[in-house]
Write a protein that holds these residues in place. Structure first.
Motif, PDB file in Angstrom:
ATOM      1  N   GLU A  33       3.959  -7.653   7.677  1.00 22.64           N
ATOM      2  CA  GLU A  33       4.262  -8.732   6.747  1.00 22.64           C
ATOM      3  C   GLU A  33       3.032  -9.451   6.218  1.00 22.64           C
ATOM      4  O   GLU A  33       3.157 -10.382   5.428  1.00 22.64           O
ATOM      5  CB  GLU A  33       5.198  -9.758   7.397  1.00 22.64           C
ATOM      6  N   ASP A  85       8.682  -7.520  -0.821  1.00 23.64           N
ATOM      7  CA  ASP A  85       7.287  -7.826  -1.121  1.00 23.64           C
ATOM      8  C   ASP A  85       6.706  -6.840  -2.124  1.00 23.64           C
ATOM      9  O   ASP A  85       5.953  -7.225  -3.023  1.00 23.64           O
ATOM     10  CB  ASP A  85       6.440  -7.799   0.163  1.00 23.64           C
ATOM     11  N   LEU A 201       8.202 -13.440   2.566  1.00 20.87           N
ATOM     12  CA  LEU A 201       7.641 -12.884   1.327  1.00 20.87           C
ATOM     13  C   LEU A 201       6.178 -13.273   1.129  1.00 20.87           C
ATOM     14  O   LEU A 201       5.735 -13.547   0.011  1.00 20.87           O
ATOM     15  CB  LEU A 201       8.483 -13.321   0.119  1.00 20.87           C
ATOM     16  N   GLN A 204       3.431 -10.430  -0.718  1.00 18.83           N
ATOM     17  CA  GLN A 204       3.034 -10.541  -2.120  1.00 18.83           C
ATOM     18  C   GLN A 204       2.528 -11.959  -2.380  1.00 18.83           C
ATOM     19  O   GLN A 204       2.583 -12.821  -1.515  1.00 18.83           O
ATOM     20  CB  GLN A 204       4.189 -10.167  -3.040  1.00 18.83           C
TER      21      GLN A 204
END
Length: 381
Positions: A33, A85, A201, A204
């Motif tokens: 992540e 993402d 998220l 990104q």
């Protein structure tokens, strides 16, 4: 309406699903992540563009496939199923490219659209500000004409792909009651970017963007002065369908994870799937996902037909994003204690789902849009 996929659409979905399962999702899971640096995000986005992500709805002259927005939604659902993402920057590119296609000069189109459609360039949509969310008409970022340039000063926030952006479509005030779009090329007109950490998220980029005496050629205005509000509302229809579909993608993944777990895990002498309360949850989850998908397909089909679909897009966005919260929550509940651990991905899906109702107009705003369409009376400007 017949929403049976065409052979072309079915092949597109099967191809990208195979690519995601066999190659890209294992790479994404290995990465975790943490933030995806631009070179890697560009690599993944370009690979997905070859399968229709970004490119599906755009014309062949720009490197697109000219297959329409419904096809793009089908492809986007598959990517969202694997990784939001990675899906999100391409979605922003697709919408930004559409605004440039509709509004920019031929020179601007030729210069930027091929790179955006191929996933080689990234664009951000600069609408939200610290004190301005859904009320686009209240933006304070100001552009003042100085000869052959616009000089822009202001701050944008919650800007998707901000750290990646080569281009910023800046919504700004060019007159007392005049909202316009100006395309800012970051290499020619630098702006400052600061990323925002969120509950999910973070792979990104979601960023604040600061424009300080940012000089942009006057020819970079998209459309005419004052066109910004109208053009924003048009692309909101497309964006809200994608918000619905990203919610459907993660809800579908949560359902699949819950089904697999319920068939493996036993309690009280039988598989979880054999317990009536679990069976009820699974059936309800599946039905709500299908209902959301039908709303999204109806809305984007109207967009493809060049029919205004503000209310239909608002319905799809509102229902699907709220649906995703309920479905992922039930998937976590089916996993029991294991659901709150990082070993099972439903924990991540719940965090992502909670974010879904916020971007591109909250659930409350979507309801006001639907109500306005029903009554003709606006509860907001």
């Amino acid at each position: 309406m017949d929403f049976t996929p065409t052979d072309e659409q079915r092949m597109a979905v099967e191809s990208i699903r195979r690519f995601l399962d066999e190659k890209l999702e294992p790479e994404i899971r290995a990465h975790g992540e943490c933030f995806i640096e631009r070179p890697l995000m560009q690599k993944w986005t370009s690979e997905l563009a070859a399968f229709g992500h970004i490119s599906a709805p755009h014309r062949e002259e720009w490197g697109g496939l000219d297959m329409g927005w419904l096809t793009h939604l089908l492809i986007f659902e598959e990517i969202a199923y694997s990784s939001l993402d990675v899906a999100i920057p391409g979605f922003i590119n697709a919408v930004g490219a559409e605004l440039i296609r509709r509004s920019a000069s031929p020179e601007i189109q030729q210069r930027y659209l091929p790179g955006l459609v191929a996933g080689e360039l990234f664009v951000s949509m600069g609408i939200s500000e610290p004190d301005v969310g859904s009320d686009v008409a209240a933006v304070r970022t100001r552009a003042i004409r100085d000869g052959d340039y616009w000089v822009i000063n202001g701050e944008k926030t919650w800007i998707t792909s901000g750290a990646y952006s080569d281009l910023l479509i800046c919504t700004c005030r060019t007159g007392e009651k005049e909202i316009s779009h100006i395309l800012v090329d970051r290499a020619e007109s630098p702006y400052e970017v600061r990323d925002i950490e969120k509950m999910a998220l973070n792979g990104q980029s979601t960023a604040q963007i600061f424009l300080t005496d940012c000089r942009v050629p006057a020819s970079n205005m998209l459309g005419q002065p004052g066109d910004g509000l109208r053009n924003t509302l048009k692309v909101f229809e497309i964006a809200r369908c994608h918000m619905a579909m990203w919610s459907i993608g993660i809800a579908r993944r949560a359902l699949d994870e819950a089904i697999a777990y319920s068939k493996e895990r036993s309690q009280h002498g039988r598989k979880l799937a054999g317990h009536q309360l679990i069976a009820d949850k699974l059936a309800t989850m599946a039905t709500r996902i299908d209902a959301a998908r039908l709303l999204a397909h109806r809305a984007i089909s109207l967009v493809d037909a060049d029919v205004r679909a503000e209310a239909e897009c608002a319905m799809a966005k509102w229902y699907a994003t709220e649906m995703a919260i309920g479905v992922t929550r039930d998937a976590l509940q089916i996993h029991g204690g294991n659901g709150v651990t990082r070993e099972f991905i439903v924990e991540r899906l719940v965090r992502e789902a909670i974010i879904c109702p916020i971007p591109d107009g909250t659930t409350e705003i979507q309801k006001l849009i639907v109500s306005r369409a029903l009554t003709g009376v606006a509860a907001f400007r």
